[in-house]
Write a protein that holds these residues in place. Structure first.
Motif, PDB file in Angstrom:
ATOM      1  N   VAL A   1       8.068  17.614 -12.387  1.00 30.69           N
ATOM      2  CA  VAL A   1       9.517  17.514 -12.533  1.00 30.69           C
ATOM      3  C   VAL A   1      10.102  18.734 -11.829  1.00 30.69           C
ATOM      4  CG1 VAL A   1      11.398  17.485 -14.253  1.00 30.69           C
ATOM      5  CG2 VAL A   1       9.198  16.406 -14.784  1.00 30.69           C
ATOM      6  N   SER A   2      11.269  18.576 -11.164  1.00 29.20           N
ATOM      7  CA  SER A   2      11.802  19.747 -10.441  1.00 29.20           C
ATOM      8  C   SER A   2      12.803  20.564 -11.261  1.00 29.20           C
ATOM      9  CB  SER A   2      12.419  19.314  -9.110  1.00 29.20           C
ATOM     10  OG  SER A   2      13.335  18.295  -9.323  1.00 29.20           O
ATOM     11  N   GLU A   3      13.628  19.946 -12.058  1.00 26.46           N
ATOM     12  CA  GLU A   3      14.665  20.695 -12.779  1.00 26.46           C
ATOM     13  C   GLU A   3      14.612  20.386 -14.268  1.00 26.46           C
ATOM     14  OE1 GLU A   3      17.145  22.952 -12.020  1.00 26.46           O
ATOM     15  OE2 GLU A   3      16.282  23.144 -10.023  1.00 26.46           O
TER      16      GLU A   3
ATOM     17  N   GLN B   1       0.849  -1.202   0.000  1.00 23.70           N
ATOM     18  CA  GLN B   1       0.000   0.000   0.000  1.00 23.70           C
ATOM     19  C   GLN B   1       0.878   1.243   0.000  1.00 23.70           C
ATOM     20  OE1 GLN B   1      -3.467  -0.042   2.481  1.00 23.70           O
ATOM     21  NE2 GLN B   1      -3.658   2.179   2.522  1.00 23.70           N
ATOM     22  N   VAL B   2       0.537   2.180  -0.851  1.00 27.61           N
ATOM     23  CA  VAL B   2       1.299   3.431  -0.982  1.00 27.61           C
ATOM     24  C   VAL B   2       0.344   4.592  -0.764  1.00 27.61           C
ATOM     25  CG1 VAL B   2       2.650   4.842  -2.595  1.00 27.61           C
ATOM     26  CG2 VAL B   2       2.833   2.345  -2.680  1.00 27.61           C
ATOM     27  N   GLU B   3       0.808   5.605  -0.033  1.00 23.48           N
ATOM     28  CA  GLU B   3      -0.020   6.793   0.208  1.00 23.48           C
ATOM     29  C   GLU B   3       0.500   7.944  -0.657  1.00 23.48           C
ATOM     30  OE1 GLU B   3      -2.384   7.049   2.917  1.00 23.48           O
ATOM     31  OE2 GLU B   3      -2.143   4.877   3.135  1.00 23.48           O
ATOM     32  N   ILE B   4      -0.405   8.765  -1.175  1.00 22.52           N
ATOM     33  CA  ILE B   4       0.007   9.960  -1.920  1.00 22.52           C
ATOM     34  C   ILE B   4      -0.979  11.086  -1.608  1.00 22.52           C
ATOM     35  CG2 ILE B   4      -1.178   9.099  -4.019  1.00 22.52           C
ATOM     36  CD1 ILE B   4       1.948  11.147  -4.409  1.00 22.52           C
ATOM     37  N   HIS B   5      -0.431  12.212  -1.176  1.00 22.32           N
ATOM     38  CA  HIS B   5      -1.315  13.322  -0.797  1.00 22.32           C
ATOM     39  C   HIS B   5      -0.931  14.616  -1.511  1.00 22.32           C
ATOM     40  CE1 HIS B   5      -2.914  10.569   2.094  1.00 22.32           C
ATOM     41  NE2 HIS B   5      -1.711  10.384   2.612  1.00 22.32           N
ATOM     42  N   ARG B   6      -0.259  14.502  -2.664  1.00 28.65           N
ATOM     43  CA  ARG B   6       0.056  15.691  -3.463  1.00 28.65           C
ATOM     44  C   ARG B   6       0.167  15.220  -4.926  1.00 28.65           C
ATOM     45  NH1 ARG B   6       6.588  16.147  -2.252  1.00 28.65           N
ATOM     46  NH2 ARG B   6       7.069  14.032  -2.903  1.00 28.65           N
ATOM     47  N   GLU B   7       0.217  16.181  -5.850  1.00 26.78           N
ATOM     48  CA  GLU B   7       0.345  15.784  -7.250  1.00 26.78           C
ATOM     49  C   GLU B   7       1.697  15.073  -7.397  1.00 26.78           C
ATOM     50  OE1 GLU B   7      -0.577  19.239  -9.713  1.00 26.78           O
ATOM     51  OE2 GLU B   7      -2.383  19.622  -8.550  1.00 26.78           O
ATOM     52  N   PRO B   8       1.727  13.882  -8.005  1.00 25.33           N
ATOM     53  CA  PRO B   8       2.943  13.053  -7.934  1.00 25.33           C
ATOM     54  C   PRO B   8       4.154  13.640  -8.666  1.00 25.33           C
ATOM     55  CG  PRO B   8       1.335  12.056  -9.397  1.00 25.33           C
ATOM     56  CD  PRO B   8       0.655  13.227  -8.756  1.00 25.33           C
ATOM     57  N   THR B   9       5.316  13.442  -8.045  1.00 25.44           N
ATOM     58  CA  THR B   9       6.575  13.901  -8.615  1.00 25.44           C
ATOM     59  C   THR B   9       7.331  12.696  -9.178  1.00 25.44           C
ATOM     60  OG1 THR B   9       7.772  13.525  -6.556  1.00 25.44           O
ATOM     61  CG2 THR B   9       6.746  15.691  -6.833  1.00 25.44           C
ATOM     62  N   VAL B  10       8.392  12.992  -9.928  1.00 28.47           N
ATOM     63  CA  VAL B  10       9.268  11.935 -10.438  1.00 28.47           C
ATOM     64  C   VAL B  10       9.739  11.064  -9.268  1.00 28.47           C
ATOM     65  CG1 VAL B  10      11.610  11.557 -11.359  1.00 28.47           C
ATOM     66  CG2 VAL B  10      10.058  13.168 -12.489  1.00 28.47           C
ATOM     67  N   GLU B  11      10.110  11.736  -8.163  1.00 28.95           N
ATOM     68  CA  GLU B  11      10.628  11.007  -6.993  1.00 28.95           C
ATOM     69  C   GLU B  11       9.556  10.090  -6.400  1.00 28.95           C
ATOM     70  OE1 GLU B  11      10.972  14.368  -7.468  1.00 28.95           O
ATOM     71  OE2 GLU B  11      13.050  14.209  -8.122  1.00 28.95           O
ATOM     72  N   ASP B  12       8.314  10.569  -6.361  1.00 35.82           N
ATOM     73  CA  ASP B  12       7.226   9.734  -5.818  1.00 35.82           C
ATOM     74  C   ASP B  12       7.075   8.445  -6.630  1.00 35.82           C
ATOM     75  OD1 ASP B  12       6.525  11.572  -3.826  1.00 35.82           O
ATOM     76  OD2 ASP B  12       5.133  12.643  -5.142  1.00 35.82           O
TER      77      ASP B  12
ATOM     78  N   LYS C   1      13.098  -1.095 -15.291  1.00 41.74           N
ATOM     79  CA  LYS C   1      14.396  -1.789 -15.365  1.00 41.74           C
ATOM     80  C   LYS C   1      15.500  -0.895 -14.786  1.00 41.74           C
ATOM     81  CE  LYS C   1      13.025  -4.701 -19.240  1.00 41.74           C
ATOM     82  NZ  LYS C   1      11.827  -4.114 -19.830  1.00 41.74           N
ATOM     83  N   GLY C   2      15.220  -0.352 -13.619  1.00 40.67           N
ATOM     84  CA  GLY C   2      16.205   0.474 -12.915  1.00 40.67           C
ATOM     85  C   GLY C   2      16.244   1.927 -13.353  1.00 40.67           C
ATOM     86  N   ARG C   3      15.482   2.275 -14.381  1.00 39.11           N
ATOM     87  CA  ARG C   3      15.514   3.660 -14.873  1.00 39.11           C
ATOM     88  C   ARG C   3      14.461   4.513 -14.169  1.00 39.11           C
ATOM     89  NH1 ARG C   3      14.693   2.209 -21.069  1.00 39.11           N
ATOM     90  NH2 ARG C   3      13.446   0.621 -20.027  1.00 39.11           N
ATOM     91  N   SER C   4      14.707   5.818 -14.110  1.00 35.70           N
ATOM     92  CA  SER C   4      13.735   6.746 -13.524  1.00 35.70           C
ATOM     93  C   SER C   4      12.600   6.978 -14.523  1.00 35.70           C
ATOM     94  CB  SER C   4      14.411   8.084 -13.216  1.00 35.70           C
ATOM     95  OG  SER C   4      13.424   9.064 -12.951  1.00 35.70           O
ATOM     96  N   VAL C   5      11.415   7.282 -13.990  1.00 30.59           N
ATOM     97  CA  VAL C   5      10.271   7.593 -14.854  1.00 30.59           C
ATOM     98  C   VAL C   5      10.568   8.823 -15.711  1.00 30.59           C
ATOM     99  CG1 VAL C   5       9.081   9.068 -13.154  1.00 30.59           C
ATOM    100  CG2 VAL C   5       7.736   7.878 -14.883  1.00 30.59           C
ATOM    101  N   ARG C   6      11.469   9.670 -15.218  1.00 31.23           N
ATOM    102  CA  ARG C   6      11.812  10.887 -15.959  1.00 31.23           C
ATOM    103  C   ARG C   6      12.244  10.577 -17.389  1.00 31.23           C
ATOM    104  NH1 ARG C   6      14.281  16.399 -14.555  1.00 31.23           N
ATOM    105  NH2 ARG C   6      15.052  16.974 -16.590  1.00 31.23           N
TER     106      ARG C   6
END
Ligand SMILES: [Fe+2]
Length: 392
Positions: free
Chosen positions: A165-167, A68-79, A120-125
């Motif tokens: 995305v942050s940067e 189970q995963v909780e999310i309470h903001r618009e999702p980020t790459v890190e999330d 496969k180990g890659r970021s969603v970014r």
């Protein structure tokens, strides 16, 4: 403008809409998986008997929550990356993702279901439009069951997940036809406990989506009929749901409007309000629904000339008492949007949300993207900046 009679459609294959439809959740989830990763968005809902009903119903159909995963903001790459990291390698590995919540939870659910089989180990970014490396989904995502608890984004019916995305600060989509939820359960009763402010902003998101899809340069007869159908009761119901959250007819009309808005936008595109809303969210942290609400009348005034007959058509649908020429009906419609925003206590001045004047050029540039490309007329960045200055 394209031909209205030439279109393709991509829609969720199974939808159960209705007051109390949550009672079908276990049965419908079991058609796509039995070991679920549950993405939960609403803290208030999790404390309610409605939540207990749903989790009991899942158990009764031999559906087990394995993570189970909780999310309470618009999702980020890190999330997204963290969710995938936490679940990868876990035993038993989920065979399905169930997202219960607002747009944030469902978008995280969509991204997680895609990345769990593709990262496969890659970021969603790497997979995001505009900022990624062009990485594509090669494997089928885990099947996704989407249960919206707000009536706004319509993401339960679309093929993309919006990720922050942050940067550089921006919001970009992870998009694939394979990401359309396999099962959608829309139960308007799940929205009765929404706070007034969320009712207002998510509802304005849905109305903006319906109006922008209807006037989009990629609209077609099918999406336009969805838009008018959603607006017919949705437009007048938002105020009612805002004042009386328990009102069953109004809540049902808003959930229906949101679902149809998702189906429409996924097949027709949007417009300027959504283009700017993405930038307002990324640069200034303004929530999606609120940003759409602020930009809707601005976009309507700016597109008025080129989309006049379309606005008039909407006006005649949602304001049956108004008669007159296309100009007169469009005037009445835009005024009605203004008064609705006042009724919902939504200011239409960007400075009221902490937007600084020196941020306007960055917002204008950041507004370019998939949504803006659906606008009924092309808008250059310079003109967009001038429009933003006027509503600052
Ligand atoms: Fe939206």
């Amino acid at each position: 403008m394209n031909s209205l009679m030439d279109f393709q459609l991509l829609l969720p294959p199974r939808v159960h809409f209705g007051w109390g439809a949550r009672k079908d959740l276990g049965h419908l989830t079991a058609t796509v998986g039995h070991r679920i990763c549950l993405i939960a968005g609403s803290r208030a809902l999790q404390k309610s008997t409605l939540w207990e009903e749903m989790t009991t119903n899942l158990k009764e159909h031999q559906v087990e929550v394995v993570s189970q995963v909780e999310i309470h903001r618009e999702p980020t790459v890190e999330d997204v990356d963290e969710t995938v990291r936490e679940i990868t390698g876990r035993k038993p590995f989920p065979d399905c993702v169930l997202a219960i919540g607002g747009g944030a939870a469902i978008d995280l659910g969509k991204a997680a279901s895609a990345m769990l089989t593709n990262s496969k180990g890659r970021s969603v970014r790497e997979f995001l439009e505009g900022v990624g490396t062009g990485a594509q989904l090669e494997e089928a995502p885990l099947p996704l069951v989407a249960v919206p608890t707000t009536s706004g984004t319509g993401t339960e019916a679309t093929k993309n997940a919006v990720i922050s995305v942050s940067e550089p600060a921006c919001k970009k989509s992870l998009r694939s036809e394979q990401m359309v939820p396999r099962v959608v359960v829309v139960d308007p009763e799940l929205t009765v406990s929404l706070p007034q402010s969320t009712t207002a902003t998510s509802g304005m998101d849905a109305l903006t989506q319906l109006i922008e899809s209807y006037t989009s340069c990629r609209a077609n007869v099918f999406t336009q009929s969805l838009c008018l159908d959603g607006l017919r009761d949705g437009f007048s119901s938002l105020e009612v749901a805002y004042r009386d959250g328990q009102n069953r007819e109004a809540r049902t009309a808003m959930s229906y409007a949101a679902l149809l808005s998702g189906m429409a936008l996924a097949n027709s595109g949007l417009g300027m309000a959504h283009g700017v809303a993405a930038a307002l969210g990324a640069v200034c942290g303004i929530s999606h629904g609120l940003a759409c609400a602020v930009m809707l009348p601005v976009a309507m005034r700016s597109n008025r000339k080129v989309a006049l007959s379309r606005y008039a058509h909407i006006g005649r649908t949602v304001l049956p008492d108004v008669t007159g020429t296309d100009d007169e009906v469009t005037d009445a419609l835009i005024k009605r949007v203004d008064s609705l925003l006042a009724e919902l206590s939504i200011s239409t001045r960007l400075r009221d949300y902490g937007v600084r004047e020196d941020q306007l050029p960055e917002i204008a540039i950041g507004s370019r993207g998939n949504s803006l490309s659906g606008n009924p007329r092309p808008i250059e960045t310079e003109e967009l900046q001038k429009i933003l200055e006027k509503c600052w």
